[in-house]
Design a protein around this motif. Structure first.
Motif, short mmCIF file in Angstrom:
data_model
loop_
_atom_site.label_atom_id
_atom_site.label_comp_id
_atom_site.label_asym_id
_atom_site.label_seq_id
_atom_site.Cartn_x
_atom_site.Cartn_y
_atom_site.Cartn_z
N UNK A 273 43.84 31.85 35.98
CA UNK A 273 44.29 30.63 36.66
C UNK A 273 43.24 29.53 36.58
N UNK A 274 41.97 29.91 36.36
CA UNK A 274 40.89 28.93 36.32
C UNK A 274 40.30 28.61 37.67
N UNK A 275 40.91 29.08 38.74
CA UNK A 275 40.39 28.82 40.08
C UNK A 275 39.01 29.47 40.23
N UNK A 276 38.03 28.68 40.66
CA UNK A 276 36.65 29.18 40.67
C UNK A 276 36.49 30.37 41.61
N UNK A 277 37.15 30.36 42.74
CA UNK A 277 37.00 31.45 43.70
C UNK A 277 37.54 32.77 43.16
N UNK A 278 38.35 32.72 42.10
CA UNK A 278 38.90 33.94 41.51
C UNK A 278 38.14 34.38 40.27
#
Length: 445
Positions: A273-278
């Motif tokens: 997803x590119x979400x940093x927290x993931x």
């Protein structure tokens, strides 16, 4: 200045945005009649001594917003006639909101954009042509590395200014590697060396942590891998590589998965997803993940372990001075000269550069960058500066910004990689399907 902080909307409604902008009357003709600009740049057209308000829109978090607002306040202090109406939000839903603004006839005078849609926006007549302003140095890009400045051109026209420079970075958990008594990755490792390193890390952890995120669906990784072999992601408005090259890329990562260098497909899909927290390097599922160098400080804030960063595997000459994002002006702005002056200020002003720091990446101007670097105290930010300096000495020439259809190609690559990892398709089938659909997406632009 008023800072509006809208609630982010999920998703990227790209078709709605482009359709809305295409229908705006302002795009049918040239620039609207301008007002007088500021001391360094005057608008074309009639002059007016009244106040000027520019609308500005960008994506980012609180830190970016605080720094950007402060830099714009500094501009207003130096140019009291100019004020700013500010809107900002997270990346999720950013382009959807831009579509909403377009539908309401309220396209921002100045906005942030990335290379995913830069060429597409230009082809749609959305972007202010900055070429003549760079020629007469009203927009002074002489302090930018030539390859970085080139990355803001579509064809021979300058249509956007890099807001900062970034690099494709391998971010790794230094504390974890120390605990496992494993060496850190290094700039210049070949892809094969890197995969072997990752498999050793997995074994050293007793298979509790995988060595690396699986980047088979990451267009950045594929692009640099291709450039290291003399190919490109694109050639004009076509794919720049063969089906055999893509198949070799997918099969390379199939071997890495067999060697347990990468984690489960389900974990990789979360990080896709590119979400940093993931990102798996901060969730504790891998020793290393792939990111942009300017994202290192934010990733560091998401973990108590110490993070480091080096270049992506492969030859560093495959990299190039890359815009993390751009500032662009709207083709229909009533104040093109003022927009140009603000762009010049954000690019060349030392005080503004110090305020903006490295949150978006390294300052695009190498002259300003030196002053900014001297004031950096945060450990992660120092590593961003160091990696940028290292790659500036090693990077190769910049390609053209991606063509129209790039956003779809990125999505198709992720889908192809996920179908292989999930065993829904073999590598050959996924490759053939990707090539056909990607070529159709590029041809349909």
């Amino acid at each position: 200045m008023r800072a509006q902080r809208p609630v982010p909307r999920p998703g990227l409604d790209r078709r709605r945005f482009l359709g809305a902008l295409t229908g705006l009357p302002l795009l049918a003709g040239g620039l609207g009649g301008g007002l007088a600009g500021c001391s360094q740049a005057e608008d074309d057209g009639a002059t007016d001594d009244g106040p000027i308000e520019l609308s500005v829109f960008w994506w980012g978090g609180n830190r970016r917003a605080e720094a950007t607002e402060q830099a714009l306040r500094l501009y207003t202090q130096q140019n009291p006639r100019v004020s700013f109406r500010i809107t900002w939000q997270g990346l999720a839903g950013y382009y959807d909101r831009l579509a909403t603004q377009a539908t309401g006839g309220n396209v921002p005078d100045l906005f942030q954009v990335d290379d995913t849609l830069l060429t597409e926006y230009d082809r749609r007549g959305i972007l202010l042509d900055l070429t003549r302003h760079t020629t007469d140095d009203r927009l002074d890009l002489r302090g930018l590395p030539e390859q970085l400045a080139r990355y803001g051109r579509v064809g021979e026209r300058t249509v956007a200014v890099p807001a900062a420079e970034t690099s494709a970075a391998l971010v790794f958990n230094r504390d974890l590697l120390r605990r496992l008594d494993q060496p850190e990755p290094r700039t210049g490792m070949s892809w094969k060396e890197y995969a072997r390193w990752a498999a050793r890390v997995t074994r050293a952890s007793g298979n509790r942590v995988a060595g690396t995120m699986d980047p088979s669906g990451d267009y950045r990784a594929l692009w640099l891998w291709l450039r290291g072999q003399g190919s490109e992601l694109y050639q004009g408005r076509q794919l720049g590589f063969s089906s055999a090259e893509l198949l070799a890329w997918f099969e390379f990562w199939e071997v890495a998965r067999f060697d347990r260098a990468t984690p489960s497909a389900a974990l990789v899909e979360q990080a896709d997803t590119g979400e940093l927290a993931r990102q798996l390097v901060v969730t504790g599922h891998t020793a290393a993940s792939f990111a942009w160098s300017h994202q290192l400080p934010e990733l560091q804030r998401l973990t108590d372990d110490d993070l480091g960063a080096v270049a992506f595997p492969g030859t560093p000459a495959a990299q190039w001075p890359r815009a993390s994002m751009y500032w662009a002006g709207f083709h229909g702005t009533r104040h093109p000269g003022v927009v140009v002056d603000v762009l010049n200020f954000l690019t060349t002003n030392v005080a503004a550069g110090r305020i903006l720091g490295v949150e978006r990446g390294l300052n695009p101007s190498t002259q300003v960058r030196r002053y900014v670097a001297d004031g950096v105290t945060d450990r992660a930010e120092k590593r961003v500066v160091a990696l940028g300096a290292e790659l500036d000495e090693l990077a190769g020439p910049a390609p053209a910004p991606p063509p129209q259809g790039h956003a779809t190609v990125r999505t198709l690559l992720i889908e192809a990689a996920e179908s292989i990892r999930g065993k829904r398709a073999g590598a050959r089938t996924a490759t053939s399907r990707f090539i056909a659909r990607a070529n159709a997406a590029l041809a349909g632009g």
